[in-house]
Design a protein around this motif. Sequence first.
Motif, PDB file in Angstrom:
ATOM      1  N   VAL A 155      42.758  48.081  35.767  1.00 41.35           N
ATOM      2  CA  VAL A 155      41.311  47.985  35.590  1.00 41.35           C
ATOM      3  C   VAL A 155      41.003  47.445  34.198  1.00 41.35           C
ATOM      4  O   VAL A 155      41.551  47.916  33.191  1.00 41.35           O
ATOM      5  CB  VAL A 155      40.649  49.367  35.771  1.00 41.35           C
ATOM      6  N   GLY A 156      40.158  46.435  34.142  1.00 46.26           N
ATOM      7  CA  GLY A 156      39.748  45.866  32.874  1.00 46.26           C
ATOM      8  C   GLY A 156      38.453  46.479  32.382  1.00 46.26           C
ATOM      9  O   GLY A 156      37.576  46.833  33.172  1.00 46.26           O
ATOM     10  N   LEU A 157      38.336  46.604  31.067  1.00 48.23           N
ATOM     11  CA  LEU A 157      37.092  47.022  30.420  1.00 48.23           C
ATOM     12  C   LEU A 157      36.782  45.969  29.375  1.00 48.23           C
ATOM     13  O   LEU A 157      37.538  45.799  28.409  1.00 48.23           O
ATOM     14  CB  LEU A 157      37.248  48.397  29.781  1.00 48.23           C
ATOM     15  N   VAL A 189      37.038  45.300  37.267  1.00 45.00           N
ATOM     16  CA  VAL A 189      36.578  45.186  35.888  1.00 45.00           C
ATOM     17  C   VAL A 189      35.243  45.898  35.692  1.00 45.00           C
ATOM     18  O   VAL A 189      34.378  45.901  36.576  1.00 45.00           O
ATOM     19  CB  VAL A 189      36.470  43.694  35.470  1.00 45.00           C
ATOM     20  N   TYR A 190      35.121  46.522  34.523  1.00 42.51           N
ATOM     21  CA  TYR A 190      33.864  47.110  34.061  1.00 42.51           C
ATOM     22  C   TYR A 190      33.400  46.333  32.838  1.00 42.51           C
ATOM     23  O   TYR A 190      34.211  45.993  31.969  1.00 42.51           O
ATOM     24  CB  TYR A 190      34.050  48.579  33.667  1.00 42.51           C
ATOM     25  N   VAL A 191      32.100  46.065  32.774  1.00 38.47           N
ATOM     26  CA  VAL A 191      31.524  45.338  31.643  1.00 38.47           C
ATOM     27  C   VAL A 191      30.678  46.311  30.838  1.00 38.47           C
ATOM     28  O   VAL A 191      29.785  46.979  31.380  1.00 38.47           O
ATOM     29  CB  VAL A 191      30.654  44.157  32.121  1.00 38.47           C
ATOM     30  N   MET A 192      30.950  46.396  29.525  1.00 41.37           N
ATOM     31  CA  MET A 192      30.255  47.353  28.666  1.00 41.37           C
ATOM     32  C   MET A 192      29.413  46.624  27.622  1.00 41.37           C
ATOM     33  O   MET A 192      29.853  45.641  27.022  1.00 41.37           O
ATOM     34  CB  MET A 192      31.264  48.284  27.984  1.00 41.37           C
ATOM     35  N   LYS A 193      28.208  47.130  27.414  1.00 37.26           N
ATOM     36  CA  LYS A 193      27.316  46.612  26.379  1.00 37.26           C
ATOM     37  C   LYS A 193      26.599  47.779  25.719  1.00 37.26           C
ATOM     38  O   LYS A 193      25.985  48.609  26.401  1.00 37.26           O
ATOM     39  CB  LYS A 193      26.285  45.655  26.992  1.00 37.26           C
ATOM     40  N   ASN A 194      26.706  47.865  24.404  1.00 32.01           N
ATOM     41  CA  ASN A 194      26.007  48.913  23.645  1.00 32.01           C
ATOM     42  C   ASN A 194      26.240  50.313  24.215  1.00 32.01           C
ATOM     43  O   ASN A 194      25.312  51.109  24.343  1.00 32.01           O
ATOM     44  CB  ASN A 194      24.505  48.615  23.575  1.00 32.01           C
ATOM     45  N   GLY A 195      27.497  50.594  24.576  1.00 32.68           N
ATOM     46  CA  GLY A 195      27.837  51.931  25.038  1.00 32.68           C
ATOM     47  C   GLY A 195      27.461  52.236  26.470  1.00 32.68           C
ATOM     48  O   GLY A 195      27.536  53.389  26.900  1.00 32.68           O
ATOM     49  N   ILE A 196      27.072  51.221  27.232  1.00 26.57           N
ATOM     50  CA  ILE A 196      26.652  51.411  28.622  1.00 26.57           C
ATOM     51  C   ILE A 196      27.465  50.474  29.520  1.00 26.57           C
ATOM     52  O   ILE A 196      27.696  49.310  29.174  1.00 26.57           O
ATOM     53  CB  ILE A 196      25.147  51.107  28.795  1.00 26.57           C
ATOM     54  N   VAL A 205      27.293  48.057  32.217  1.00 24.73           N
ATOM     55  CA  VAL A 205      26.172  47.305  32.790  1.00 24.73           C
ATOM     56  C   VAL A 205      26.516  46.665  34.124  1.00 24.73           C
ATOM     57  O   VAL A 205      25.631  46.274  34.879  1.00 24.73           O
ATOM     58  CB  VAL A 205      25.662  46.230  31.809  1.00 24.73           C
ATOM     59  N   GLU A 206      27.834  46.536  34.401  1.00 34.13           N
ATOM     60  CA  GLU A 206      28.237  45.907  35.660  1.00 34.13           C
ATOM     61  C   GLU A 206      29.692  46.237  35.939  1.00 34.13           C
ATOM     62  O   GLU A 206      30.497  46.404  35.023  1.00 34.13           O
ATOM     63  CB  GLU A 206      28.059  44.381  35.577  1.00 34.13           C
ATOM     64  N   ASP A 207      30.036  46.342  37.220  1.00 38.52           N
ATOM     65  CA  ASP A 207      31.436  46.519  37.591  1.00 38.52           C
ATOM     66  C   ASP A 207      31.648  45.981  38.998  1.00 38.52           C
ATOM     67  O   ASP A 207      30.705  45.825  39.772  1.00 38.52           O
ATOM     68  CB  ASP A 207      31.859  47.992  37.502  1.00 38.52           C
ATOM     69  N   GLY A 208      32.895  45.690  39.301  1.00 42.11           N
ATOM     70  CA  GLY A 208      33.234  45.173  40.625  1.00 42.11           C
ATOM     71  C   GLY A 208      34.649  44.634  40.619  1.00 42.11           C
ATOM     72  O   GLY A 208      35.346  44.680  39.602  1.00 42.11           O
ATOM     73  N   THR A 209      35.091  44.133  41.766  1.00 46.48           N
ATOM     74  CA  THR A 209      36.392  43.475  41.802  1.00 46.48           C
ATOM     75  C   THR A 209      36.356  42.284  40.855  1.00 46.48           C
ATOM     76  O   THR A 209      35.275  41.769  40.521  1.00 46.48           O
ATOM     77  CB  THR A 209      36.753  42.993  43.209  1.00 46.48           C
ATOM     78  N   ILE A 210      37.513  41.831  40.454  1.00 48.16           N
ATOM     79  CA  ILE A 210      37.568  40.762  39.470  1.00 48.16           C
ATOM     80  C   ILE A 210      36.848  39.515  39.962  1.00 48.16           C
ATOM     81  O   ILE A 210      36.115  38.861  39.219  1.00 48.16           O
ATOM     82  CB  ILE A 210      39.036  40.474  39.082  1.00 48.16           C
ATOM     83  N   ASP A 211      36.990  39.183  41.236  1.00 46.83           N
ATOM     84  CA  ASP A 211      36.328  37.991  41.764  1.00 46.83           C
ATOM     85  C   ASP A 211      34.818  38.187  41.893  1.00 46.83           C
ATOM     86  O   ASP A 211      34.042  37.248  41.663  1.00 46.83           O
ATOM     87  CB  ASP A 211      36.925  37.608  43.114  1.00 46.83           C
ATOM     88  N   VAL A 244      32.826  40.013  39.996  1.00 45.82           N
ATOM     89  CA  VAL A 244      32.166  39.956  38.693  1.00 45.82           C
ATOM     90  C   VAL A 244      32.271  38.561  38.073  1.00 45.82           C
ATOM     91  O   VAL A 244      31.321  38.063  37.470  1.00 45.82           O
ATOM     92  CB  VAL A 244      32.756  41.025  37.749  1.00 45.82           C
ATOM     93  N   TYR A 245      33.416  37.909  38.251  1.00 50.43           N
ATOM     94  CA  TYR A 245      33.618  36.616  37.593  1.00 50.43           C
ATOM     95  C   TYR A 245      32.926  35.475  38.321  1.00 50.43           C
ATOM     96  O   TYR A 245      32.492  34.506  37.682  1.00 50.43           O
ATOM     97  CB  TYR A 245      35.111  36.327  37.456  1.00 50.43           C
ATOM     98  N   PHE A 246      32.816  35.569  39.636  1.00 48.87           N
ATOM     99  CA  PHE A 246      32.238  34.448  40.381  1.00 48.87           C
ATOM    100  C   PHE A 246      30.821  34.719  40.880  1.00 48.87           C
ATOM    101  O   PHE A 246      30.143  33.800  41.312  1.00 48.87           O
ATOM    102  CB  PHE A 246      33.145  34.077  41.559  1.00 48.87           C
ATOM    103  N   ASN A 247      30.389  35.969  40.813  1.00 49.02           N
ATOM    104  CA  ASN A 247      29.027  36.293  41.219  1.00 49.02           C
ATOM    105  C   ASN A 247      28.442  37.373  40.319  1.00 49.02           C
ATOM    106  O   ASN A 247      28.035  38.443  40.789  1.00 49.02           O
ATOM    107  CB  ASN A 247      29.015  36.761  42.683  1.00 49.02           C
ATOM    108  N   PRO A 248      28.411  37.127  39.005  1.00 56.19           N
ATOM    109  CA  PRO A 248      27.876  38.143  38.082  1.00 56.19           C
ATOM    110  C   PRO A 248      26.392  38.378  38.314  1.00 56.19           C
ATOM    111  O   PRO A 248      25.645  37.439  38.585  1.00 56.19           O
ATOM    112  CB  PRO A 248      28.133  37.525  36.699  1.00 56.19           C
ATOM    113  N   LYS A 249      25.999  39.639  38.196  1.00 52.98           N
ATOM    114  CA  LYS A 249      24.596  39.989  38.435  1.00 52.98           C
ATOM    115  C   LYS A 249      23.797  40.128  37.141  1.00 52.98           C
ATOM    116  O   LYS A 249      22.601  39.893  37.117  1.00 52.98           O
ATOM    117  CB  LYS A 249      24.521  41.286  39.246  1.00 52.98           C
TER     118      LYS A 249
END
Length: 239
Positions: free
Chosen positions: A40-42, A203-210, A212-218, A220-225
């Motif tokens: 799992v990526g952070l 992968v989980y995406v973190m911004k300012n301690g929160i 903000v988004e997570d999902g399978t690698i594809d 998040v990388y190909f359909n980021p919200k």
Amino acid sequence: MDANNEWQTELEVKDLRFSYGKNMPSLKDVSLTVYKGQIVGLVGESGSGKSTLAKCITGLLKPAGGSISKNDAKMIFQDTFSSLNPSKTVGFHFEEVLRLSKIPKEQRKERIDRILRKTELEEDLLNHYPSELSGGQRQRVGIGMALLSEPTLLIADEPVSALDVTVQAQILKLLKKLRDENDLSLLFISHDLRTVYNLCDYVYVMKNGIIVEDGTIDEVYFNPKEDYTKILLSAALDD
């Protein structure tokens, strides 16, 4: 992740909170899960709270709230040189880990030999000091030290960012191999989205301690919200 490992949890963080003080980076209700055999990526910018979360998970910091449920976990550090005693040999470092783990003395040589094979290190490096090793060798030693107590979960905080590109690729290949051969789980913390894409399943995406988004690698990388994720991805592609 092996289908047989689905839903076997190695790490579960729920609503974790932490603060260094007023106007300092903090964690705000952070939740994430790592399943058995999963990498799992952070990701997030510097100062987003990634390392703070790692320190909370490993017990180096005490959260203000929330919960952490984990199996046996060990840390792989970014700066292997400062995490090793410069006056002690690699062999001493390995022996010390096993001693602190209460591994009987008669079992230690076999354990060390096995870890050397797994991390692709030569036996004569046991007599060397950290300053005599390359950056890649020191990182392999750090990985070996983490593996000596046979954990089920590794937490790697920017473990390849100080290495050149060729050595980075070698270490990432090693981590994948260790996951596949030992059914390890890995929380891989990095600001490098390219590296995370090549290594991780989720992968989980973190911004300012929160988060903000997570999902399978594809996903998040190909359909980021989130706009923040889109900005990170755009910056990575421009590099």
